[in-house]
Enzyme design. Structure first.
Site, PDB file in Angstrom:
ATOM      1  N   GLU A   1      55.028  60.212  77.201  1.00  0.00           N
ATOM      2  CA  GLU A   1      55.723  59.926  78.461  1.00  0.00           C
ATOM      3  C   GLU A   1      56.186  58.479  78.558  1.00  0.00           C
ATOM      4  OE1 GLU A   1      53.151  61.818  78.065  1.00  0.00           O
ATOM      5  OE2 GLU A   1      53.852  63.755  78.820  1.00  0.00           O
TER       6      GLU A   1
ATOM      7  N   HIS B   1      47.280  69.762  86.242  1.00  0.00           N
ATOM      8  CA  HIS B   1      48.536  70.498  86.452  1.00  0.00           C
ATOM      9  C   HIS B   1      48.845  70.731  87.928  1.00  0.00           C
ATOM     10  CE1 HIS B   1      47.827  71.393  82.194  1.00  0.00           C
ATOM     11  NE2 HIS B   1      49.052  71.836  82.092  1.00  0.00           N
TER      12      HIS B   1
HETATM   13  C1  LIG Z   1      50.268  63.624  78.360  1.00  0.00           C
HETATM   14  C2  LIG Z   1      50.636  65.057  78.314  1.00  0.00           C
HETATM   15  N1  LIG Z   1      51.926  65.405  78.328  1.00  0.00           N
HETATM   16  C3  LIG Z   1      52.300  66.698  78.307  1.00  0.00           C
HETATM   17  C4  LIG Z   1      51.358  67.698  78.270  1.00  0.00           C
HETATM   18  C5  LIG Z   1      51.796  69.159  78.268  1.00  0.00           C
HETATM   19  N2  LIG Z   1      51.474  69.782  76.984  1.00  0.00           N
HETATM   20  C6  LIG Z   1      50.355  70.484  76.805  1.00  0.00           C
HETATM   21  S1  LIG Z   1      50.163  70.979  75.228  1.00  0.00           S
HETATM   22  C7  LIG Z   1      51.620  70.261  74.758  1.00  0.00           C
HETATM   23  C8  LIG Z   1      52.045  70.337  73.322  1.00  0.00           C
HETATM   24  C9  LIG Z   1      50.995  69.781  72.419  1.00  0.00           C
HETATM   25  O1  LIG Z   1      51.373  69.957  71.082  1.00  0.00           O
HETATM   26  P1  LIG Z   1      50.418  69.596  69.885  1.00  0.00           P
HETATM   27  O2  LIG Z   1      49.900  68.212  70.058  1.00  0.00           O
HETATM   28  O3  LIG Z   1      51.128  69.899  68.651  1.00  0.00           O
HETATM   29  O4  LIG Z   1      49.140  70.545  70.053  1.00  0.00           O
HETATM   30  P2  LIG Z   1      49.129  72.147  70.021  1.00  0.00           P
HETATM   31  O5  LIG Z   1      49.275  72.585  71.453  1.00  0.00           O
HETATM   32  O6  LIG Z   1      50.222  72.619  69.159  1.00  0.00           O
HETATM   33  O7  LIG Z   1      47.793  72.504  69.516  1.00  0.00           O
HETATM   34  C10 LIG Z   1      52.237  69.666  75.839  1.00  0.00           C
HETATM   35  C11 LIG Z   1      53.524  68.972  75.792  1.00  0.00           C
HETATM   36  C12 LIG Z   1      50.008  67.295  78.277  1.00  0.00           C
HETATM   37  N3  LIG Z   1      49.012  68.194  78.246  1.00  0.00           N
HETATM   38  N4  LIG Z   1      49.675  65.982  78.293  1.00  0.00           N
END
Ligand SMILES: Cc1ncc(C[n+]2csc(CCOP(=O)(O)OP(=O)(O)O)c2C)c(N)n1
Ligand SMILES: Cc1ncc(C[n+]2csc(CCOP(=O)(O)OP(=O)(O)O)c2C)c(N)n1
Ligand SMILES: [Mg+2]
Ligand SMILES: [Mg+2]
Lengths: 398, 343, 398, 343
Positions: free
Chosen positions: D76, D145
């Site tokens: 962010e 959330h």
């Molecule tokens: C700071 C933050 N920004 C956005 C989110 C929303 N979000 C939850 S999971 C995710 C994707 C995460 O991807 P990755 O790190 O590859 O982990 P995966 O879910 O694939 O295991 C996002 C954008 C969040 N949880 N925290």
């Protein structure tokens, strides 16, 4: 370190540049951990097959110009420091010792390029055509930056460590989106350079800047002046490895250059900017230099470093080696050196005069330019406060 | 580890008073906390050899070692985020944020982890951490060095927020904050760190007031001033000046910003009928708003004038050549008192 | 990839480890961009001189154990998914496809080690001895995590991407400060493992975790499950290069391992933990795997990826290759496979029953455990609210 | 770039009304803004192919291309920080923060750069940026959330903060925010994004109300309710219920949270003498505190009861099985009305 052949590319196209091959070549190109040096501390010019072409237009006049640049900004710096000691400025942030890094980088930029400084880049400001008088307001605490950023293409000083790196990445993305990279007409191309210190490399924002610039192939040169200290902390507190290595983890080239060598800084910066303009994406330059003065005038370096260190670095002075080179090779005579000296005296005088004459800003400045569009709540606060002040004047109390 | 002379003296004499500035009192408070509990560690930028840019941690690394006084890499999220892990490991980290304006890179860790770990874990994990923040203006500095961000933290559930205004509180409150099992944001009035005028006798042997309590510093009948941190001195000065004009002002030092301890304020307002809240922070949606909200609710029938505020304006902190306009001063406070009295 | 000789070191000493030589060797060791594989998708065991020693204690029983682990957590995962579809859970975060990465890493940890999960690590939780029933509350939205973190040495799930990486770095620093690395009595040593995704690598906090762990030589294994997607974004949106390269810029080893190969994940994790316990500081593991299901039950992957991709990855299924290996080599018979099947059915049944029986928490939970010490303002809010609720009950309105 | 059918229709008919949910109205507002100004770009996590996790940016990348709708890396601070640079370059970035709780990693860039660039540069650099934040609870989600972080931004000088509560405002306010030369935090009531009940006729040809203005949504004499975002519906429902009991409540939708436009509130309180401020955010040092502060100041002699609040508690957002307790609802609002009337 041969610059990879720039591939002609569709402006703004995401996938055109760089090829994995280019990335890998770029990484290989920087495998040498020694800092690139083209002018030794003794004033010897060292030939370098890959980087010399970037200096093909640099004759004696240009070199004398860099000498003059460095002498003037150093004199400016010392005058700022003195003015602070005399209570005319709230604080001073010295650049002493970093003149070559800043002039080398600053002179590599073209008028179309954009530069994002941190807070110590008075030398870069000079190269961008900022009137050095206009920097004083920041340190006199009468403004937060007051030049014309769009005209000079040099943004306000940024104090929160690392913030400007992301801002510069965004700007460079915009240059790419605007089709200003990879054009066959090179005059159409632009790049951005962002300045930060060794300490800054620890900040999340700098990392995110690396991520953004690399995945968007943004034309951004990360210019890290490693002056070996972040206030009282040596670079070992920030990293196990020399900082130029950081770039390799992201897939763009990282180069270490002798930051006290104006020619090397110029050549590497030009090469890096060329990479950017060609559309190959970012480059990291670590200019290895030394902060010869305190962090700022409020700092006391005797508490955390030994004076020998300074003595060693005095031998590598960025200005002295150019002077020796010019003199030894008969490229400049005493008249030249004297005239630069005289010019710097005149600059110092101007700066002093300007400083003493700087007006106290009026109270309405507190409320001005917080917003562009009207803001009734703040306007009411302003009116109330100005009325209140007017009350004193009426009463003759103030 | 060499035991520091200064506090050995304190141990020896049951009622040992020393005349200390706020800065030295904080230093001594930290030192004492570190001696009392080996799990207390200090971390931040330049807190080691340099002793911090304000010298609040002066001498601590020398005496307690590099593992208890950590010169960290330059990143505030890293400072706070690793302190969270150290707290989970059983340490009691005291983090220094170099200047108020530099707490924001660490804001996410504070709001998402520091404030929520205890709640998330249903109390199974504790977060005994202190985040020290030199705050406020009046030091003629460049941008980001004069801010008052305390309301952001008061608004954040799960945190505690305090501010000291004098050397005695500096010494005790810091130790109490370190002993607290919850995370405490500790705001220090940096402009008075080294003020000789605020040097005070600190008795290191007394039992201090509870950390989360407000205190009446001066009694009066005409109106009440409530403030915290650097604004307390402004209020005391204003009260002294008003006294000469025959106006008797009560001055309350809030000390705890979250939880607010408004009992003494309510009591005072029931007596004076008038309240002026003073703070350097911008007014909008701030602690002074909350004070007004709660006072109008609790003292609805006692108020003879609305609660008024004297605060920083709703602007970024201005270039400091202009800060005299931004900062609440004696004149602005007295002007507000006049308005309240004339209501 | 020979693990560098652990240098005996003074516990907690800053400068003892690692030597620059070790750092450089560690970097060289990982120069191979191919993911390490010890068990192919076809179930063939591939010999590897450097990593086989880390599996010397893994016989048929242990392998059958991993098979069982994976089958059970997959069954758990599918049951969680089904319960969400039936409205019993607010959301489910599937681990489908990532069983080998999680069991390999989880089984490498000793009881003394600490693990910091993100939100998808149900398999790691299982290895840490967390009762899988206790994970349900998070997804039923009746609690935020409810196991005993200190006993299991597995912290609460962390949702803000990247936060836990710094928290883990701090914890690992504490292990080092406590003298729990570099001891000759290996049973005295500890390490920490932190889990995060490919998307997370872009966050500033992950970078700062790299910086802190490396300059403090913290015993921390960064275990990145690269499942190739961050919700709808493929890894190319986060990086030009494979992610294991990131480590090199900081001066610690980065290794890419086949994340669908439980043996490779185990061996690499053990090696990395050994590095940590020896006092050499952090290691990055990129477990290259695939998210076979949606990001969560609220996600619709058909909007952003083609189903062929899934089909390709089904051929690399982490469980199937172990089953084939066990069966082909006569290491397990049908009775074994049937018993694991039966056990997984029983687990699913238990989970369902537990889920249906989970009580609704009471309103006082809203106010409980916000603070450890008393908090009069919040207590007053609680009392007022509970009084208000009691009012309804008296009136019989609720 | 294919011109989207939906707004071609709008161009053709001078008074084109469409029945839209809040989510679809936001989508159409964004689309229209992008058509009107090629410098408008959308950036955030998953805003491209996926159309955002709430589908607010659905179809935009397909129609405007990858350079105007950017699926950014996952960070962010990066989203906001690069948007600052893009704004300096002349773009008008519209950033999506995926959920309220994830704005904090970007907080430093918002407070230190977005809010201050215009002031720092004496107006030479503008910061026309919109940061869209789906906010508030009631969606049964996991931690982080369901938060209401708007007060942090209202407290930050240099920012503007607005929130829409219905489809008509969603459509217009978003476009107005994008046209604003100052940075705007745009809070969207995510729990009603796809609510069929809140579907409304949006006339894309009328002249909308000014962005920074509050609106009286329902007139009444007994007491005033002031709210914003998702709490507006709670207040309207409460007013409808109260009506049946013969209590006539005035309901004001704040719409602009900074600057506050409290004129309509003052006017209303002068009539009703009673005010209840409603918000899902924790109460301490919040927007509702500020509203109370200003109302007690401006309407001191009109208030027949103190300003009361119905808000989230001063706790982290609870596990959502408990959110019905945390969130202001019709009963709690009416209970507060009763208390105000009985004062
Ligand atoms: C700071 C933050 N920004 C956005 C989110 C929303 N979000 C939850 S999971 C995710 C994707 C995460 O991807 P990755 O790190 O590859 O982990 P995966 O879910 O694939 O295991 C996002 C954008 C969040 N949880 N925290
Ligand atoms: C976010 C933030 N934290 C702390 C500071 C205080 N500070 C100012 S300069 C500085 C050291 C910076 O070191 P480096 O990046 O090496 O740059 P240099 O000053 O050496 O040029 C620090 C800690 C700051 N300005 N911003
Ligand atoms: Mg430095
Ligand atoms: Mg992923």
């Amino acid at each position: 370190m041969p610059p990879p052949e720039p591939t002609p590319m569709v402006p703004g196209s995401r996938t055109a540049a760089p090829s994995p091959h280019q990335v890998i070549e770029g990484l290989k190109a920087t495998d040498d951990p020694r800092a690139l040096e083209l002018l030794t501390p003794e004033g010897e010019r060292v030939a370098h097959p890959e980087f010399d072409p970037y200096l093909s237009d640099i004759g004696p006049e240009e070199l004398k110009g860099f000498y003059r640049d460095m002498v003037l900004v150093r004199r400016y710096d010392r005058e700022g420091n003195a003015l602070q000691r005399q209570g005319q400025l709230g604080i001073w942030v010295p650049l002493l010792g970093q003149e070559a890094a800043q002039i080398g980088a600053g002179r590599a930029l073209t008028p179309k390029d954009m530069a994002f400084p941190s807070y110590r880049e008075h030398g870069v400001a000079w190269c961008r055509g900022v009137d050095l008088k206009d920097l004083l307001g920041i340190f006199r605490c009468s403004d937060h930056s007051s030049w014309d950023y769009q005209e000079k293409r040099f943004t306000p000083y940024t104090i929160v460590i690392g913030n400007q790196v992301l801002n510069a990445a965004g700007y460079a993305m915009g240059q790419r989106f605007d089709g200003k990279v990879g054009n066959t007409d090179e005059a159409e191309n632009e790049a951005t350079m962002v300045f930060f210190g060794d300490g800054a490399t620890s900040q999340g924002d700098v990392h995110e800047g690396f991520v953004w610039a690399s995945v968007y192939d943004a034309p951004l040169v990360f210019f890290c002046q490693n002056n070996q200290w972040a206030i009282s902390e040596p670079t070992e507190r920030q990293s196990r490895l020399p900082l130029y290595n950081r770039a390799r983890g992201y897939g763009f080239p990282g180069v270490r250059v002798d930051g006290n060598d104006v020619l090397a800084c110029l050549a590497v910066s030009r090469w890096a900017l060329e990479q950017c303009r060609a559309g190959n994406g970012p480059v990291l330059i670590e200019a290895f230099t030394y902060r010869m003065d305190a962090h700022t005038t409020t700092d006391d370096p005797t508490r955390y470093r030994l004076s020998d260190e300074l003595e060693t670095w005095k031998l590598k002075d960025p200005i002295e080696r150019v002077r020796v080179h010019l003199a030894r090779n008969g490229l400049a005579d005493n008249e030249f050196f004297d005239s630069v000296q005289a010019e710097s005296d005149a600059l110092a005088e101007q700066i002093r005069e300007h400083c003493f004459a700087m007006p106290q800003p009026g109270p309405e400045r507190v409320f001005a330019n917080v917003y562009h569009d009207p803001h009734p709540v703040l306007d009411a606060q302003r009116d109330e406060y100005l009325d209140y002040l007017a009350g004193f004047e009426e009463e003759g109390v103030h | 580890m060499a035991a520091p002379v200064i506090s050995r003296a304190a141990e020896q004499s049951p009622s040992a008073t020393q005349k200390l500035t706020i800065g030295k009192a904080l230093n001594l408070g930290l030192r004492t906390a570190m001696e009392n509990d080996p799990k207390v560690i200090v971390m931040g930028e330049d807190v080691g050899k340099l002793g911090g840019v304000f010298r609040i941690t002066d001498g601590l690394q020398k005496d307690f070692g590099e593992h208890r006084v950590l010169d960290t890499p330059l990143a505030e999220s890293g400072i706070i985020g690793t302190a969270v892990g150290l707290a989970i490991r059983g340490y009691r980290p005291v983090c220094e944020i170099q200047f108020d304006g530099f707490i924001f890179p660490g804001f996410d860790q504070i709001v998402s982890q520091v404030a929520k770990v205890h709640f998330r874990s249903e109390g199974r994990l504790r977060m005994p951490m202190v985040i020290r923040v030199p705050f406020g203006g009046g030091i003629g500095a460049v941008e980001h060095h004069s801010e008052s961000p305390e309301s952001y933290f008061a608004h954040t559930a799960g945190l505690r927020v305090v501010s000291c205004s004098n050397a005695v509180d500096a010494y005790w409150m810091l130790q109490q904050a370190i002993q607290c099992e919850d995370p405490v944001l500790f705001f220090e009035p940096k402009r008075y760190y080294h003020s000789g005028a605020l040097r005070a006798e600190v008795d290191t042997a007394v039992t201090p007031a509870p950390l989360f309590s407000s205190q009446v510093l001066r009694t009066g009948n005409s109106a009440t001033l409530v403030a915290y941190g650097p604004s307390v001195k402004v209020c005391l000065d204003a009260a002294a000046a008003a006294d000469e004009d025959g106006t008797s002002l009560e001055v309350i030092d809030l000390r705890t910003l979250s939880p607010l301890d408004l009992g003494p304020v309510f009591e005072s307002v029931r007596k004076t009928g008038r309240l002026i809240a003073v703070s350097e922070a911008p007014a909008n949606s701030s602690l002074t708003s909350e004070i007004a909200m709660r006072v109008q609710q609790e003292c609805f029938y006692s108020l003879e004038a609305p609660v008024l505020r004297v605060t920083g304006f709703d602007t970024p902190y201005p270039p400091t050549k202009l800060e005299e306009h931004f900062l609440p001063d004696l004149d602005r406070v007295l002007h507000a008192v006049d308005r309240a009295l004339a209501w």
